[in-house]
Scaffold this motif. Sequence first.
Motif, mmCIF file in Angstrom:
data_model
loop_
_atom_site.group_PDB
_atom_site.id
_atom_site.type_symbol
_atom_site.label_atom_id
_atom_site.label_comp_id
_atom_site.label_asym_id
_atom_site.label_seq_id
_atom_site.Cartn_x
_atom_site.Cartn_y
_atom_site.Cartn_z
ATOM 1 N N ILE A 1 -8.502 -2.390 1.438
ATOM 2 C CA ILE A 1 -7.790 -2.950 0.475
ATOM 3 C C ILE A 1 -7.860 -4.284 0.220
ATOM 4 C CG2 ILE A 1 -5.195 -3.670 0.255
ATOM 5 C CD1 ILE A 1 -4.242 -1.341 1.689
ATOM 6 N N THR A 2 -8.344 -5.083 1.237
ATOM 7 C CA THR A 2 -8.779 -6.534 1.001
ATOM 8 C C THR A 2 -10.384 -6.676 0.360
ATOM 9 O OG1 THR A 2 -9.459 -6.618 3.531
ATOM 10 C CG2 THR A 2 -6.921 -7.148 2.906
ATOM 11 N N ARG A 3 -10.918 -5.755 0.623
ATOM 12 C CA ARG A 3 -12.346 -6.012 0.140
ATOM 13 C C ARG A 3 -13.010 -5.253 -0.920
ATOM 14 N NH1 ARG A 3 -11.518 -9.546 3.079
ATOM 15 N NH2 ARG A 3 -12.570 -10.051 5.045
ATOM 16 N N ARG A 4 -12.032 -4.237 -1.393
ATOM 17 C CA ARG A 4 -12.532 -3.498 -2.673
ATOM 18 C C ARG A 4 -11.277 -3.086 -3.406
ATOM 19 N NH1 ARG A 4 -17.887 -2.713 -3.000
ATOM 20 N NH2 ARG A 4 -19.105 -2.860 -1.242
ATOM 21 N N ARG A 5 -11.558 -3.631 -4.726
ATOM 22 C CA ARG A 5 -10.558 -3.566 -5.731
ATOM 23 C C ARG A 5 -10.063 -2.054 -5.955
ATOM 24 N NH1 ARG A 5 -11.769 -6.822 -11.319
ATOM 25 N NH2 ARG A 5 -9.561 -6.108 -11.381
ATOM 26 N N GLY A 6 -8.989 -1.989 -6.176
ATOM 27 C CA GLY A 6 -8.179 -0.570 -6.375
ATOM 28 C C GLY A 6 -8.353 0.699 -5.260
ATOM 29 N N ALA A 7 -8.609 -0.175 -4.078
ATOM 30 C CA ALA A 7 -8.821 0.847 -2.694
ATOM 31 C C ALA A 7 -7.372 1.744 -2.482
ATOM 32 C CB ALA A 7 -9.323 0.193 -1.802
ATOM 33 N N GLY A 8 -6.370 0.844 -2.865
ATOM 34 C CA GLY A 8 -5.124 1.385 -2.443
ATOM 35 C C GLY A 8 -4.795 2.803 -3.199
ATOM 36 N N ALA A 9 -5.093 2.680 -4.382
ATOM 37 C CA ALA A 9 -4.834 4.046 -5.195
ATOM 38 C C ALA A 9 -5.709 5.137 -4.456
ATOM 39 C CB ALA A 9 -5.180 3.805 -6.626
ATOM 40 N N VAL A 10 -6.930 5.085 -4.230
ATOM 41 C CA VAL A 10 -7.734 5.979 -3.428
ATOM 42 C C VAL A 10 -7.191 6.359 -2.101
ATOM 43 C CG1 VAL A 10 -10.177 6.549 -2.536
ATOM 44 C CG2 VAL A 10 -9.863 5.104 -4.606
ATOM 45 N N LEU A 11 -6.700 5.479 -1.472
ATOM 46 C CA LEU A 11 -6.294 5.871 0.135
ATOM 47 C C LEU A 11 -4.963 6.678 -0.088
ATOM 48 C CD1 LEU A 11 -6.970 2.454 1.810
ATOM 49 C CD2 LEU A 11 -8.104 4.493 2.102
ATOM 50 N N LEU A 12 -4.160 6.106 -1.126
ATOM 51 C CA LEU A 12 -2.915 7.006 -1.376
ATOM 52 C C LEU A 12 -3.037 8.224 -1.909
ATOM 53 C CD1 LEU A 12 0.286 7.088 -1.506
ATOM 54 C CD2 LEU A 12 0.029 6.219 -3.920
ATOM 55 N N CYS A 13 -3.947 8.737 -2.822
ATOM 56 C CA CYS A 13 -4.533 9.932 -3.226
ATOM 57 C C CYS A 13 -4.970 10.781 -2.168
ATOM 58 C CB CYS A 13 -5.246 9.845 -4.401
ATOM 59 S SG CYS A 13 -4.519 9.099 -5.987
ATOM 60 N N THR A 14 -5.906 10.121 -1.282
ATOM 61 C CA THR A 14 -6.341 10.745 -0.139
ATOM 62 C C THR A 14 -5.342 11.300 0.619
ATOM 63 O OG1 THR A 14 -8.591 9.410 -0.454
ATOM 64 C CG2 THR A 14 -8.261 10.708 1.667
ATOM 65 N N ALA A 15 -4.339 10.475 1.171
ATOM 66 C CA ALA A 15 -3.362 10.823 2.129
ATOM 67 C C ALA A 15 -2.637 11.848 1.733
ATOM 68 C CB ALA A 15 -2.676 9.528 2.331
ATOM 69 N N VAL A 16 -2.180 12.024 0.251
ATOM 70 C CA VAL A 16 -1.495 12.743 -0.385
ATOM 71 C C VAL A 16 -2.097 14.210 -0.331
ATOM 72 C CG1 VAL A 16 -0.718 13.854 -2.477
ATOM 73 C CG2 VAL A 16 -0.065 11.430 -1.932
ATOM 74 N N TYR A 17 -3.436 14.379 -0.199
ATOM 75 C CA TYR A 17 -4.124 15.822 -0.257
ATOM 76 C C TYR A 17 -4.251 16.030 1.179
ATOM 77 C CZ TYR A 17 -7.376 19.568 -0.784
ATOM 78 O OH TYR A 17 -8.075 20.432 -0.759
ATOM 79 N N VAL A 18 -4.706 15.160 2.160
ATOM 80 C CA VAL A 18 -4.734 15.371 3.373
ATOM 81 C C VAL A 18 -3.682 16.086 4.008
ATOM 82 C CG1 VAL A 18 -5.288 14.751 5.784
ATOM 83 C CG2 VAL A 18 -6.558 14.000 3.838
#
Length: 623
Positions: free
Chosen positions: A328-345
Amino acid sequence: MLSRGTVSSVAIALILIQLVVRGWLAATGNFYWDDLVLIGRASTLPILSWDYLGHSHDGHFMPAAFLLAGLSTVIAPVNWLVPAISMIVLQAIASLSVWRMIRVIAGPRAGVAALAALTFYLFSPMTVPAFAWWAAALNTLPMQAAMAWIVADAVLLTRSRGRRPDARMIVIRSSVVFVIALTFFEKSLFILPVAFVAAVLAARFTGRPDDDAPPEIDSEGDAGAARPDSALIRAFTGARALWASLGVVFVAWAVVFFSVSDATAGQHSATQTMRLVWRSINDAVIPSLVGGPWEWERWVPSPPMGFPPVWMIVLGWVVLAALVWWAITRRRGAGAVLLCTAVYVVGAQIPVLWNRSSANTALELAQTMRYLPDAALVITIAIALIVASPATAPGEAARHGGATEARRLAPVIVPLAGALAVVSAVISLVSFSTSWRDDPTGDYLANAKRSLAANRDHPMFDQSLPLEVLLPVAYPNNQISHTFGRVRDRPDFAATTDRLNVLDNAGNMVPGAVTPARTVRPGRGSCSRPEVTGPRRLVLDGPLLQWRWTVAVSYCADMDGDVDMALDGGRTVRVPVRAGLHVAYVQLEGRGRHVDVRPVTPGLTLHTGEGRVGEVAEARLVG
């Protein structure tokens, strides 16, 4: 910075190492549970018939998996070599497909970060249990390969705005791959939403059709779904032909699946489902982030279950928190990726665990980790997407502190952390393999094949496999006639025999006997004066309930021939008899107080002695 050639060479080396390790795991494994069900059905049905291919197996509709299992059974019945090779080949296809996907998403210049994503997929404990179990591998490996391939194709089309010269071919090949994956596993339906979300997330920071070009940041960043040229619109329009084609396949297959499958049958519990999902996340997914669990236990006939210690679970959560903070602090837009991943897992586990969520389901089911291979792949997709995202602005990164120092240490820390995780994962795999081998099935099957070959000249009765090999809930596929039906060097399975042999729990052929549920009274004649010259009733010492009974009766016949025998309410069985004094063993269905006997061969007469009616057991166990 590693060159492209070096990165590709390292990736191929990592894949080869994985295949060697997986090859060892496959070579030391053997058939288990559902594998025998697949073999049993392939041994008793034509493998190209709809009764075989279209069967709903424990809620799964998987005609291609049945076909592959059927071909394996026909080529080499009850021979582990062919299934083991098929698992390794499918794993190789999946691993190469995943590497292609990572290169497409992250770009050819991703280097170490792309290798980190590949390493996670190749060695994650989440992919091991489903690989070792042949029936599960036939489901999950094609799904993994197809998901990686289609995600890559979707990103290619999205980045090119659909203007690639091979766009039509991409749509056709992805559609074919999607259909193939669905024929192996209905869970492959998840591929479509995963591919679409991945395409949207990948479209936020790139707009160039050239895959080898570095990612280009949109002037508005990832800010606006409201813009006419937002990532959502680019993903939808750039690959709209792909979404249309996959959507048609998705709907058609869903209709077929719910028409054929009985996946929703049985009792289910929402509370138990949530408990299973939480157990899967906390005791399986989280420890796997640090290469765990290291301890696997097995309660035969169940599969191995992972039991991570508390410190490993805590460490897993700490590592997850650190990775989330870094992303989240080093990559732009990482929050959306992490959220979608958590939803799938989390979300992808709910349907399968709901289907297993009766009130009596043990929570340890979630710790077998066989439902997690696709989750590992989605996490791999997330790593690739985060790697492909541009770094945060220098000023923004500096506010979080240590940005320069982190960049300086990254070339050392990332490979070291990855190496430690791989070592941990190998420890977990070795522990799993030890537990996986703690199973009597392989030895039983090998002994049984040798015993059947050595006694092929004498027909034998059908019997159940040992309880620790396959429970009666799998009937009739727990019968040896199903398991060994296509084995060529064996005795015939019949309803009558002149030598009662049985397989013991170790698969060895031993003398059998009939338990004395009822006794047969001897006839009033003798060998010199046979009393059975026509239809006659052999009187029992008590009544029989409706069941499949085994009759053992001694006789003295004046010539070779055939007689018919039957119980009340059951079908007649033709029994060959031989001249002289012998014993006939016959399995009859029915009830009553007598056994009907009728000579069929003209002129045949015989005298019957004492006999028994009961169940077949090892002779040493029967008095």
